[in-house]
Scaffold this motif. Structure first.
Motif, PDB file in Angstrom:
ATOM      1  N   HIS A 193       0.964  -0.765  -0.354  1.00  0.00           N
ATOM      2  CA  HIS A 193       0.121   0.202   0.118  1.00  0.00           C
ATOM      3  C   HIS A 193       0.721   0.755  -0.438  1.00  0.00           C
ATOM      4  O   HIS A 193       1.285   1.538   0.159  1.00  0.00           O
ATOM      5  N   LYS A 226     -13.134   2.960  -5.977  1.00  0.00           N
ATOM      6  CA  LYS A 226     -12.026   2.092  -6.609  1.00  0.00           C
ATOM      7  C   LYS A 226     -11.852   1.294  -8.038  1.00  0.00           C
ATOM      8  O   LYS A 226     -12.696   1.374  -8.631  1.00  0.00           O
ATOM      9  N   GLN A 258      -9.737  -0.436 -10.910  1.00  0.00           N
ATOM     10  CA  GLN A 258      -8.050  -1.854 -11.296  1.00  0.00           C
ATOM     11  C   GLN A 258      -8.050  -1.375 -12.310  1.00  0.00           C
ATOM     12  O   GLN A 258      -8.512  -1.652 -12.849  1.00  0.00           O
ATOM     13  N   ASN A 262      -5.229  -4.453 -14.466  1.00  0.00           N
ATOM     14  CA  ASN A 262      -4.846  -6.191 -14.560  1.00  0.00           C
ATOM     15  C   ASN A 262      -4.097  -5.781 -15.266  1.00  0.00           C
ATOM     16  O   ASN A 262      -5.127  -6.425 -16.850  1.00  0.00           O
ATOM     17  N   CYS A 299      -2.437  -2.738 -10.331  1.00  0.00           N
ATOM     18  CA  CYS A 299      -2.914  -2.142  -9.091  1.00  0.00           C
ATOM     19  C   CYS A 299      -4.069  -0.559  -9.403  1.00  0.00           C
ATOM     20  O   CYS A 299      -4.701  -0.898 -10.048  1.00  0.00           O
ATOM     21  N   THR A 300      -4.630  -1.197  -8.052  1.00  0.00           N
ATOM     22  CA  THR A 300      -5.832  -0.713  -7.855  1.00  0.00           C
ATOM     23  C   THR A 300      -5.327   1.072  -6.982  1.00  0.00           C
ATOM     24  O   THR A 300      -4.328   0.796  -6.362  1.00  0.00           O
ATOM     25  N   TRP A 301      -6.472   1.881  -7.417  1.00  0.00           N
ATOM     26  CA  TRP A 301      -6.564   3.652  -6.904  1.00  0.00           C
ATOM     27  C   TRP A 301      -7.704   3.336  -6.209  1.00  0.00           C
ATOM     28  O   TRP A 301      -9.298   3.701  -6.951  1.00  0.00           O
ATOM     29  N   GLU A 302      -7.946   3.903  -5.111  1.00  0.00           N
ATOM     30  CA  GLU A 302      -8.640   4.352  -4.349  1.00  0.00           C
ATOM     31  C   GLU A 302      -8.728   5.617  -4.189  1.00  0.00           C
ATOM     32  O   GLU A 302      -8.416   6.168  -3.143  1.00  0.00           O
TER      33      GLU A 302
END
Length: 124
Positions: free
Chosen positions: A47, A88, A90, A92, A79-82
């Motif tokens: 994170h 969210k 994501q 992939n 990669c996940t961005w919140e």
């Protein structure tokens, strides 16, 4: 039928995220194999504020249906961005790899296939 699944999960919301799981399934009836499957995955991520980059390896092998595309080894980079709690996003990239029998029978002779995936999770 005999089934075993074991795994672990460690998640530090401000640092390291590690997960792994192994599954094993065998089934026979009157001496005839009905199921013979093995699966595994391992994931590591970290994170960084609102971002969570991850790398994952997973595999699934079905010894009774050896020619299916379900027999694979796969690597995922994502990669996940919140940006805020209700959203969210994501991204992939997945690379699936196949053994000789599978690629000749089910994947037009290709040893790999790839996929790019973009997802959004919205909470209301």
């Amino acid at each position: 039928m005999h089934r075993f699944v074991g795994g672990f999960w460690y998640n530090n919301p401000t640092g390291l995220d590690v997960r792994a799981e192994y599954g094993y399934l065998r089934g026979k009836k009157e001496g005839i194999s009905l199921a013979h499957e093995t699966g595994f995955y391992a994931l590591a991520g970290y994170h960084f504020g609102k971002f969570l980059p991850v790398v994952r390896y997973d595999m699934y092998h079905d010894s009774l249906n050896k020619l299916s595309l379900n027999n694979y080894d796969r690597v995922l980079l994502g990669c996940t961005w919140e940006p805020f709690g209700n959203l969210k996003v994501q991204l992939n990239y997945m690379l699936s790899m196949y053994g000789k029998d599978v690629r000749e029978a089910s994947n037009n002779g290709k040893s790999t296939s790839s996929q790019l995936q973009l997802m959004g999770l919205f909470k209301f």
